[in-house]
Design an enzyme around this catalytic site. Structure first.
Site, PDB file in Angstrom:
ATOM      1  N   GLU B 180     -14.405 -25.215  16.677  1.00  0.00           N
ATOM      2  CA  GLU B 180     -13.017 -24.810  16.394  1.00  0.00           C
ATOM      3  C   GLU B 180     -12.881 -24.014  15.106  1.00  0.00           C
ATOM      4  O   GLU B 180     -13.788 -23.972  14.278  1.00  0.00           O
ATOM      5  CB  GLU B 180     -12.133 -26.047  16.299  1.00  0.00           C
ATOM      6  CG  GLU B 180     -12.691 -27.194  15.467  1.00  0.00           C
ATOM      7  CD  GLU B 180     -13.097 -26.886  14.069  1.00  0.00           C
ATOM      8  OE1 GLU B 180     -12.255 -26.294  13.333  1.00  0.00           O
ATOM      9  OE2 GLU B 180     -14.241 -27.211  13.685  1.00  0.00           O
ATOM     10  N   GLU B 328     -16.615 -24.310  13.588  1.00  0.00           N
ATOM     11  CA  GLU B 328     -16.882 -23.141  14.447  1.00  0.00           C
ATOM     12  C   GLU B 328     -17.852 -23.472  15.587  1.00  0.00           C
ATOM     13  O   GLU B 328     -18.173 -22.597  16.388  1.00  0.00           O
ATOM     14  CB  GLU B 328     -17.487 -21.961  13.663  1.00  0.00           C
ATOM     15  CG  GLU B 328     -16.688 -21.469  12.492  1.00  0.00           C
ATOM     16  CD  GLU B 328     -17.384 -20.309  11.757  1.00  0.00           C
ATOM     17  OE1 GLU B 328     -18.452 -19.847  12.190  1.00  0.00           O
ATOM     18  OE2 GLU B 328     -16.822 -19.862  10.738  1.00  0.00           O
TER      19      GLU B 328
END
Lengths: 362, 362
Positions: B180, B328
């Site tokens: 994310e 990420e």
């Protein structure tokens, strides 16, 4: 007149430069400009900075990788210190050459070339074209009775490893993994560890490939007797004479690994050490040439107690911690993608300014 | 009539089968016949067995890999809980699409396809063809004032994630990483963790991307007030209502990740969870459907204290421990080669009998 082991080691040691602290600072400054919170790549940033500094700032691009698996038999195996019969050394060498062992699978996956080196397997392997032939002797001597290697034997084994590092350097290898195969070699590694660390045998000795309780007790007694035999008991007596320790209680593959590690450092090639035996060779290399440590990454932490002790002594934090205890270079090759990732992040990530990303405000 | 979040989750949960213990035994028996000392591949053997069992014995060959990065803004960012301004969410999405972020570098290295999903970025990103458009709202609501999501919003976000798992399954993806990007989202993850674990805010809250002391104290006060506001203080009040916890104090990307994890498990696709926020989504998914845990691997352990707490709660041992705190999906993609290695060893290693290698004798 042939070179002595001392002369060989002295010549290699003189070529191993300490890592340049300014290069580390330069690398950290570059890392801080990449699009990520400061320091958020954790150990990858340390690895990237070390890779930059140990190559003295030379870019690392193609990342050509190789693993060298050094195989040798051990005279001490006759004392019943291993769960496996000695012929497994030869059988596994043939398995490596056929591509069926764990190291072959991992090297294929991670793009490393496998080189199998016969430094002292107790079998005639001359018919294998893909094997690197550096056999010094068909196995080390039984260290319970005499030194594992004579002076000329340890010298030739060290030189063999050093020559392979020269070849790797000439071939443009940018990351080396160094592993081994040799029935009985956790006994040699335990004896080296006890000698270097000045610790009791029981503390540094594990079950190797899986000994029963009785066999484990026997293994410890054998190692204690070996250290006694060579007057290597206590820190002062052995730690100050690493080359003699290697000769008396090491093994042909351990000596060759030590030679390769020293020469790789001299060539500024980063190397990934593997499990207990590979790390015992690294510990001898660092005792001979402390600067060599700057060129080493610890691939993993194994289940062998002596391995943990050596890693702490070397202040090398393992990259992986997956309870492996196989050797062959498997833990080192498994860690290669992490090192490669660190270098690629360093080379390829966008900077805050280039990507138009705002920096931290608070 | 549109489906409620409860109905959506119930339908997914019903499709998630518990791992078959006989399959695990079958895998272990295969592993014991490979040319290595028993158990010497440590955690790789456990991972290989789990991969075999969770696919119910189906061979895993091509190992098609993908990482989904879910991006959304957070209304709570207005309260000054992050070291970075909110526009960094959009800027980093553009960095992902341009290929310059850490996740892009790691995915290229490890052969995973990157999919960037806009579930709620506070910007008009409609012009980006390579972005997966699932925007529910331009950022979650400020959870200090109201629930982070309305009932329909959390449902749409969950459904978006589930749909992406369906697409991945149809495309033959065999290993998923779920990560994310969202400024403010460690605040949401901390609130979820406090709610699920019934632990004090100070214990579960970290410095996110790097807060100062004063900002860190403020962040804790905000999270405490949020939990108070939604009457989520204490284990009994929140842990038994994971969907309500997600809705009130989660975020759009966290809900979408939860939906994707549930649906991936329903499709028997193994998934690698990433850092604190991804693991908070996993914890919600497992609270909703305990069987989902069998399909999850923890990629790494980050520096965030809440992450460690959640991993222990889920009894997931992280594969890597490299002090990352980037998100990420970076830690998940970094761990992919280890999982792939486990599967390849399982599939490709020679057996003792085929290679003519002797087994242990003592």
């Amino acid at each position: 007149m042939r070179e002595s082991a001392e002369e060989l080691v002295a010549a290699l040691t003189a070529r191993i430069a300490a890592i340049d602290k300014d290069r580390l600072m330069e690398a950290r400054s570059h890392l801080d400009g990449l699009t990520k919170p400061l320091g958020s790549l954790g150990r990858l940033e340390q690895i990237a900075a070390q890779m930059f500094a140990l190559r003295d700032g030379a870019a690392c691009t193609g990342m050509k990788k190789a693993v060298y698996v050094f195989a040798a038999d051990h005279g001490i195996a006759a004392e019943g210190v291993s769960a496996y019969p000695s012929e497994v050394t030869r059988q596994m060498v043939e398995n490596f050459l056929a591509g069926g062992a764990a190291i072959n699978v991992l090297a294929r996956l991670n793009g490393a070339t496998v080189h199998v080196v016969d430094v002292g397997v107790n079998a005639d392997l001359s018919g294998h074209a893909n094997l690197l032939h550096h056999k010094v002797r068909r196995g080390s001597r039984n260290m319970l009775r005499e030194a594992a290697m004579s002076e000329p034997e340890v010298t030739v084994a060290l030189a063999a490893g050093a020559t392979l590092a020269d070849t790797a350097a000439a071939a443009g290898v940018e990351l080396l993994a160094i592993g081994e195969m040799g029935i009985g070699n956790t006994t040699a590694a335990s004896a080296i560890t006890a000698g270097l660390a000045g610790l009791p045998v029981a503390v540094v000795t594990g079950r190797g490939t899986g000994l029963s309780d009785a066999a484990y007790t026997h293994k410890q007694a054998v190692i204690a007797a070996v250290l006694e035999r060579h007057l290597l008991v206590g820190e002062a007596s052995a730690a100050s004479r690493p080359l003699e320790l290697l000769r008396c209680v090491g093994g042909l593959e351990i000596a060759a690994m030590t030679g390769m590690m020293l020469a790789a450092a001299a060539h500024r090639i980063p190397l990934v050490i593997d499990g207990f035996i590979s790390t015992a060779a690294a510990a001898v290399a660092c005792a001979l040439a402390p600067n060599a440590r700057d060129y080493m990454f610890a691939g993993h932490r194994s289940q062998e107690p002596g391995h943990r002790i050596l890693l702490e002594r070397l202040a090398l934090r393992p990259i992986l911690d997956l309870d492996l205890r196989l050797g062959e270079g498997t833990g080192a090759v498994l860690a290669m993608p992490v090192i490669e990732a660190a270098v690629r992040l360093y080379n390829e990530m966008a900077t805050f300014s280039a990507a138009g990303v705002s920096e931290a405000t608070r």
